[in-house]
Design a protein around this motif. Structure first.
Motif, short mmCIF file in Angstrom:
data_model
loop_
_atom_site.label_atom_id
_atom_site.label_comp_id
_atom_site.label_asym_id
_atom_site.label_seq_id
_atom_site.Cartn_x
_atom_site.Cartn_y
_atom_site.Cartn_z
N GLY A 154 0.85 -1.25 -0.03
CA GLY A 154 -0.10 0.19 -0.15
C GLY A 154 0.86 1.35 0.12
N ASP A 155 2.23 1.01 0.11
CA ASP A 155 2.76 2.29 0.15
C ASP A 155 2.94 2.96 -1.32
OD1 ASP A 155 5.03 1.90 -2.02
OD2 ASP A 155 5.80 0.19 -0.46
N GLU A 156 2.92 4.41 -1.36
CA GLU A 156 3.17 5.27 -2.41
C GLU A 156 4.31 5.62 -2.91
OE1 GLU A 156 0.13 8.25 -2.82
OE2 GLU A 156 -1.33 7.38 -1.23
N LEU A 253 -3.01 16.43 -14.67
CA LEU A 253 -3.51 15.36 -14.05
C LEU A 253 -4.18 15.78 -12.61
CD1 LEU A 253 -1.02 12.65 -14.27
CD2 LEU A 253 -3.16 12.75 -15.83
N PRO A 254 -5.58 15.37 -12.38
CA PRO A 254 -6.08 15.58 -10.86
C PRO A 254 -5.26 15.10 -9.90
CG PRO A 254 -7.70 14.32 -12.65
CD PRO A 254 -6.35 14.25 -13.12
N ARG A 255 -4.41 14.12 -9.81
CA ARG A 255 -3.52 13.70 -8.81
C ARG A 255 -2.34 13.04 -9.31
NH1 ARG A 255 -2.24 9.36 -5.58
NH2 ARG A 255 -1.91 9.81 -3.50
N ALA A 256 -1.33 13.80 -9.56
CA ALA A 256 -0.19 13.28 -10.14
C ALA A 256 0.54 12.22 -9.44
CB ALA A 256 0.81 14.72 -10.63
N PRO A 257 1.17 11.06 -9.78
CA PRO A 257 1.69 10.13 -8.96
C PRO A 257 2.99 10.83 -8.49
CG PRO A 257 2.23 9.96 -11.68
CD PRO A 257 1.28 10.80 -11.50
N VAL A 258 3.74 11.88 -8.84
CA VAL A 258 4.65 12.53 -7.93
C VAL A 258 4.24 14.09 -8.11
CG1 VAL A 258 7.28 12.83 -8.00
CG2 VAL A 258 6.27 10.72 -8.95
N ARG A 305 -2.71 2.88 -14.25
CA ARG A 305 -3.58 3.66 -13.41
C ARG A 305 -2.65 4.36 -12.40
NH1 ARG A 305 -7.32 -0.74 -14.09
NH2 ARG A 305 -6.49 -1.70 -12.17
N MET A 306 -1.58 3.48 -11.70
CA MET A 306 -0.92 4.35 -10.73
C MET A 306 0.03 5.41 -11.22
SD MET A 306 0.54 1.30 -7.82
CE MET A 306 0.52 -0.04 -8.87
N CYS A 307 0.54 4.91 -12.75
CA CYS A 307 1.30 5.96 -13.52
C CYS A 307 0.55 7.46 -13.58
CB CYS A 307 1.62 5.53 -14.64
SG CYS A 307 3.05 4.46 -14.49
N LEU A 308 -0.93 7.24 -13.65
CA LEU A 308 -1.86 8.33 -14.17
C LEU A 308 -2.28 9.13 -12.63
CD1 LEU A 308 -3.90 6.99 -16.87
CD2 LEU A 308 -2.14 8.75 -16.78
N GLY A 309 -2.09 8.32 -11.41
CA GLY A 309 -2.12 9.04 -9.97
C GLY A 309 -3.08 8.15 -9.24
N ALA A 310 -3.45 7.13 -9.73
CA ALA A 310 -4.30 6.17 -8.80
C ALA A 310 -3.57 5.64 -7.56
CB ALA A 310 -4.92 5.08 -9.61
N ALA A 311 -4.34 5.62 -6.39
CA ALA A 311 -3.28 5.05 -5.29
C ALA A 311 -3.31 3.62 -5.48
CB ALA A 311 -4.38 5.35 -4.12
N PRO A 312 -2.18 3.20 -5.09
CA PRO A 312 -2.00 1.74 -5.09
C PRO A 312 -2.92 0.92 -4.05
CG PRO A 312 -0.11 2.49 -3.88
CD PRO A 312 -0.94 3.86 -4.29
N ARG A 313 -3.23 -0.31 -4.36
CA ARG A 313 -3.96 -1.47 -3.73
C ARG A 313 -3.02 -1.65 -2.72
NH1 ARG A 313 -7.12 -5.27 -7.59
NH2 ARG A 313 -5.10 -5.48 -8.34
#
Length: 318
Positions: A154-156, A253-258, A305-313
């Motif tokens: 679950g880490d980001e 992006l609404p939520r950038a991964p970085v 999806r994570m590269c587009l900002g989704a949080a990891p499961r």
């Protein structure tokens, strides 16, 4: 001991709650939304609805608490946390400290970050230092645990590195990948927090804690790629170019991964003494080299999806 845990539904909080239960304590999870409350209740954990930005809710949550573990913080701003560094990391900590003092709690254990300092160029780290100072000014007995990068299901951080290596043919290494980090597992971070909660020597102290070795960022990317079964090419990119690219990504992006602020943290590095955990709490922490099993099986679409900002499961393993 009844222990109020702020940020209980977060990454570190979810690792700490079971340890508190196993140690015979009575954790009370401070949660903001019904879904998190239901999840905690399903694990047999008492909950208190509230927010560190709401002093009244904290006063009710702290009622009867013997101690508080303060984990709630934000590392990125935007959306509901547009002014999160100040509202959550500084004023939220001040609210927690005052509520704990008013309730007569015997101790506050606060999680912070290595590098916390009064540097106006580092907004996140400055907010962490101001939060630490607000806790000290309250007069409540306390200790501060400053962590390096925390990894685990679950880490980001490691999840995002693995996702980039899985989804992209070429992965940029910011600053050439030379930044030094000292990753500590989420289980070991939780173990340190529990030890500080129970130690008679902890009040009044600040600990800087990381894993058993210092590792270059580039090597961490390679470890993430190997764990995820990915073969992306790694290319060093000067930090100014990376900041420009990430700034554009934040706008697109609404939520950038970085974020640009996270790039500043990476550029500064995050590390302390290699034996910090053993010296402070008497156990040997897990190496990141042995603890990345949770990255196995990340599929291409999930990585994208994570590269587009989704949080990891959250994943099992490691």
């Amino acid at each position: 001991m009844r222990v109020l845990v702020t940020g209980a539904a977060g990454f570190v909080g979810c690792a700490l709650i079971p340890r508190l239960l196993e140690a015979g304590h009575e954790p009370v999870a401070l949660v903001r939304d019904p879904e998190a409350a239901a999840a905690m209740a399903g694990r047999g954990v008492r909950t208190a609805r509230g927010d560190v930005r709401d002093p009244d809710s904290l006063a009710a949550a702290c009622d009867g608490a013997d101690a508080v573990v303060h984990l709630a913080a934000v590392i990125r701003e935007g959306g509901a946390d547009r002014d999160g560094f100040r509202a959550v990391n500084v004023e939220g900590t001040r609210n927690v400290a005052e509520a704990a003092r008013a309730a007569g709690a015997g101790r506050v254990v606060m999680a912070s970050a290595i590098g916390a300092a009064d540097d106006p160029a580092m907004r996140f780290l400055r907010s962490r230092r101001e939060g630490e100072r607000a806790l000290a000014d309250s007069g409540v007995p306390h200790c501060v645990l400053r962590f390096s990068v925390v990894f685990g299901p679950g880490d980001e951080f490691m999840n995002v590195l693995a996702a980039m290596c899985r989804a992209l043919p070429v992965v940029p290494l910011a600053g050439g990948g030379r930044a030094m980090l000292q990753p500590i597992s989420v289980g070991d971070a939780a173990r340190c927090l529990l030890a500080a909660l129970e130690s008679d020597e902890a009040p009044g102290r600040t600990y800087e804690l990381g894993g058993p070795e210092l590792i270059e960022y580039g090597e961490l990317v390679r470890l993430a790629a190997r764990a995820a079964g990915a073969r992306a090419a790694l290319v060093g990119v000067p930090m100014p170019l990376m900041r420009a690219a990430v700034a554009a990504m934040e706008m697109a992006l609404p939520r950038a991964p970085v974020t640009v602020e996270q790039l500043r943290l990476l550029d500064a590095g995050s590390f302390g003494e290699e034996d910090s955990v053993a010296a402070a709490f008497g156990f040997a922490p897990e190496s990141v080299r042995d603890g990345l099993g949770y990255l196995e099986g990340i599929g291409y679409l999930e990585a994208l999806r994570m590269c587009l900002g989704a949080a990891p499961r959250r994943r099992r393993g490691g």
